[in-house]
Write an enzyme that holds these catalytic residues in place. Structure first.
Site, PDB file in Angstrom:
ATOM      1  N   HIS A  90       1.659  -9.039  -3.162  1.00 34.00           N
ATOM      2  CA  HIS A  90       0.612  -8.037  -2.955  1.00 34.00           C
ATOM      3  C   HIS A  90       1.313  -6.689  -2.847  1.00 34.00           C
ATOM      4  O   HIS A  90       1.748  -6.262  -1.772  1.00 34.00           O
ATOM      5  CB  HIS A  90      -0.189  -8.341  -1.686  1.00 34.00           C
ATOM      6  CG  HIS A  90      -1.331  -7.394  -1.479  1.00 34.00           C
ATOM      7  ND1 HIS A  90      -2.504  -7.497  -2.178  1.00 34.00           N
ATOM      8  CD2 HIS A  90      -1.461  -6.293  -0.688  1.00 34.00           C
ATOM      9  CE1 HIS A  90      -3.319  -6.523  -1.819  1.00 34.00           C
ATOM     10  NE2 HIS A  90      -2.705  -5.764  -0.922  1.00 34.00           N
ATOM     11  N   ASP A 126       0.863  -1.184   0.000  1.00 38.04           N
ATOM     12  CA  ASP A 126       0.000   0.000   0.000  1.00 38.04           C
ATOM     13  C   ASP A 126       0.903   1.238   0.000  1.00 38.04           C
ATOM     14  O   ASP A 126       2.123   1.124   0.041  1.00 38.04           O
ATOM     15  CB  ASP A 126      -0.929   0.010   1.225  1.00 38.04           C
ATOM     16  CG  ASP A 126      -0.157   0.165   2.529  1.00 38.04           C
ATOM     17  OD1 ASP A 126       0.922  -0.438   2.648  1.00 38.04           O
ATOM     18  OD2 ASP A 126      -0.606   0.892   3.440  1.00 38.04           O
ATOM     19  N   GLU A 135       2.473 -10.048   0.961  1.00 40.78           N
ATOM     20  CA  GLU A 135       2.743  -8.631   0.734  1.00 40.78           C
ATOM     21  C   GLU A 135       4.259  -8.403   0.879  1.00 40.78           C
ATOM     22  O   GLU A 135       4.990  -9.318   1.286  1.00 40.78           O
ATOM     23  CB  GLU A 135       1.971  -7.769   1.744  1.00 40.78           C
ATOM     24  CG  GLU A 135       2.021  -6.285   1.429  1.00 40.78           C
ATOM     25  CD  GLU A 135       0.895  -5.457   2.070  1.00 40.78           C
ATOM     26  OE1 GLU A 135       0.028  -6.029   2.746  1.00 40.78           O
ATOM     27  OE2 GLU A 135       0.905  -4.225   1.878  1.00 40.78           O
ATOM     28  N   ASP A 158       1.797 -17.784  -3.317  1.00 37.58           N
ATOM     29  CA  ASP A 158       2.393 -16.712  -4.119  1.00 37.58           C
ATOM     30  C   ASP A 158       1.319 -16.150  -5.042  1.00 37.58           C
ATOM     31  O   ASP A 158       1.223 -16.514  -6.212  1.00 37.58           O
ATOM     32  CB  ASP A 158       3.580 -17.273  -4.923  1.00 37.58           C
ATOM     33  CG  ASP A 158       4.329 -16.181  -5.667  1.00 37.58           C
ATOM     34  OD1 ASP A 158       4.105 -14.985  -5.379  1.00 37.58           O
ATOM     35  OD2 ASP A 158       5.139 -16.518  -6.556  1.00 37.58           O
TER      36      ASP A 158
END
Ligand code: G3I
Ligand code: 9MR
Ligand code: ZN
Length: 512
Positions: free
Chosen positions: A441, A145, A493, A484
């Site tokens: 991620h 993020d 992530e 994965d």
């Protein structure tokens, strides 16, 4: 794959042990690039049960000659690996470059390949619950993020600085991003997060996580979440520590950090615990904590190291007795391990206690080491590869402190696990190893479809804490609770503070 090796490889003098699972085998052959057997070693006859595997070992440590090899047992061959003096050089460079790719508020258009983007998150941030705006551009995006959070930032910066201080020579090779320059990028941002009264805002994020877009496409309002004493304590410790790395070459910057650290400490003195919970309307990473004593202790020890002032020593001594010396976590939530390892070189009672702490904690982790070489078995937390790498750092400290070789070997085991000696048979670092993590991620990876090398996956997490994990990992053992897949944010992530302890661990091994 049933022959598990470090898929990058080994330093010539290192211990080299393949974990072998499946049937009963007599011997393992090591083949060179021409497919010639250069060594034949026995496979141990006893097997250990773990995570649904029956594991035995083939120790080929006596092979020192640089080259490319595979291990062959029966009809099966391991992935190829290398023996070389600088076997980790490229990977270490990539692990450090990752921080540059995570930069926020920086034009990354020309020189970085797929993750290029224009300066992102440049608008002023609004202080939560007010109409006050502050300029807080810069720093690194935390992870997959684009949030910027103080608590994990402090861990990442300290790991990198420690990595550099412990083993400067691991970073000497041209091409390695200058650690001190990269951490300055983050430290400059952290300074902007301090309020006039010394308190430090917990994070700068949008109200919620955005779609799988590039950073410069996230245009929502940036909000500064309230001040917490965990963020303020971590900030004080990190700034006080960073001082010594900049004082000679960058005196004004160092002084600014020192003053900020003292101010943050004063805020802590004037305030009881202000523990962070996401306020109404904010749903990004919480980095919550139910205790700020470890942050306060770490800050006291760093400020004492920096200033030599009695008041910090007294504060540290008054708190240290409350800690459990069998644990020295180098995490983002419990940072007491940083107090212990940073206090190790102090004189007097405080230094003595910290040394005792490091030894006690390392020994208790050491006793927990399982057949795959790591000190966690029954359940693995979100970001377990961070804990593995953190343990590598702790074992390094214990080795330096006691000279006991078993800790050095334990440190190597942590690295070997990350790079392939694990029940998934994965190298958890993108771009390194035949079977390596490819689908993190990570918004830039998902948006571009390119996975750049040098990112460490969080790794197995037994709690099944995302929809993909819930769908595909039911019933798996802890060590195999990994997928994965772009969607599995609880197992796959990537994060700055997961790369950072691996930088310290790999540099320690590389510098031997
Ligand atoms: O606090 C409890 C503890 O009491 C209990 O013993 C333990 C047992 O599992 O759980 C503890 O809570 C865990 C917490 O981490 C503290 O370790 C939670 O279960 C666990 O879900 C939580 O995971 C964190 C996750 O965010 C969710 O909050 C990870 O450590 C943390 O690395 C991760 O960080 C995210 C950011 O929020 C957003 N950016 C990406 C980043 C990486 O995924
Ligand atoms: O992408 C987010 C990731 O960075 C966080 O670590 C994770 C846990 O806080 O959350 C991810 O965002 C997901 C959100 O929590 C739920 N809706 C889907 C989001 C993207 O997969
Ligand atoms: Zn940004």
């Amino acid at each position: 794959m049933n022959i598990l090796i470090n898929q990058i490889g080994y330093m010539p003098e290192a211990r080299k042990v393949a974990a072998v699972r499946g049937g009963l085998f007599q011997n393992a052959e090591i083949l060179n690039e021409k497919d010639q057997a250069v060594l034949c070693v026995p496979v141990s006859s006893e097997k250990t049960s773990i995570w649904g595997d029956e594991v035995s070992y083939a120790d080929f440590s006596e092979l020192h000659v640089p080259g490319k090899y595979v291990v062959k047992i029966g009809d099966e061959r391991s992935y190829p690996f290398e023996i070389a003096k600088d076997v980790y050089g490229k990977c270490l460079t990539a692990l450090v470059d990752m921080f540059y790719y995570q930069r926020c508020g920086c034009d990354l258009s020309s020189d970085i390949g797929a993750f290029k983007h224009s300066a992102c998150h440049m608008t002023k941030a609004r202080v939560y619950g007010t109409q006050e705006y502050r300029e807080v551009s810069g720093g690194w995006h935390d992870a997959g993020d684009f949030g910027r959070y103080i608590v994990p930032a402090a861990k990442a910066v300290c790991d990198l600085l420690i990595a550099y201080e412990w083993n400067k020579k691991a970073f000497e090779k041209a091409g390695i991003t200058e650690i001190i320059g990269e951490t300055k990028w983050e430290l400059m941002w952290m300074l902007k997060m301090q309020r006039e009264d010394g308190g430090v805002y917990h994070k700068a994020t949008c109200a919620s996580f955005c779609d799988m877009i590039m950073p410069d496409e996230e245009k929502e309002e940036i909000i500064l979440s309230p001040v917490s004493t965990t963020a303020t304590g971590d900030f004080a410790a990190c700034m006080a520590m960073a001082y010594r790395f900049y004082k000679d070459a960058d005196g004004a910057f160092a002084l600014e950090m020192k003053n900020a650290a003292v101010k943050a400490w004063e805020f802590l003195q004037n305030n009881g615990a202000i523990l962070f919970k996401n306020p109404a309307g904010i749903t990004t990473g919480e980095y919550g904590d139910d205790c700020d004593q470890d942050e306060r202790l770490w800050a006291a020890i760093e400020l004492f190291r920096l200033t030599g002032e009695k008041k910090y020593e007294e504060a540290a001594l008054s708190m240290i007795g409350d800690f459990d010396f069998t644990l020295a976590p180098l995490g983002w939530a419990d940072v007491s391990g940083y107090a212990a390892i940073e206090g190790m070189d102090l004189e007097g009672e405080l230094g003595e206690k910290c040394r005792q702490w490091v030894k006690t904690a390392a020994e208790s982790r050491y006793k927990g080491i399982n057949a795959y070489g790591i000190a966690m078995t029954d359940s693995l937390p979100w970001g377990s590869n961070m804990d593995v790498s953190d343990d590598g750092m702790l074992f390094y400290c214990a080795w330096k402190l006691t000279g006991d070789e078993k800790y050095r070997e334990a440190m190597h085991k942590q690295l070997n696990y990350i790079l392939g000696v694990n029940p998934m048979g994965y190298s958890y670092v993108s771009g390194f190893g035949t079977k390596c993590m490819r689908y993190p991620h990570h918004r830039p990876s998902i948006a571009t479809g390119v996975c750049q090398p040098g990112m460490l996956s969080g790794g197995p997490a037994s709690g099944m804490m995302d929809p993909v994990a819930k769908e595909f990992l039911q019933g798996k053992s802890a060590g195999k609770s990994y997928i994965d897949d772009h969607g599995s944010y609880s197992t796959n992530e990537i994060c700055v503070y997961w790369n950072s302890p691996l930088v310290a661990l790999m540099a320690a091994v590389k510098a031997e």
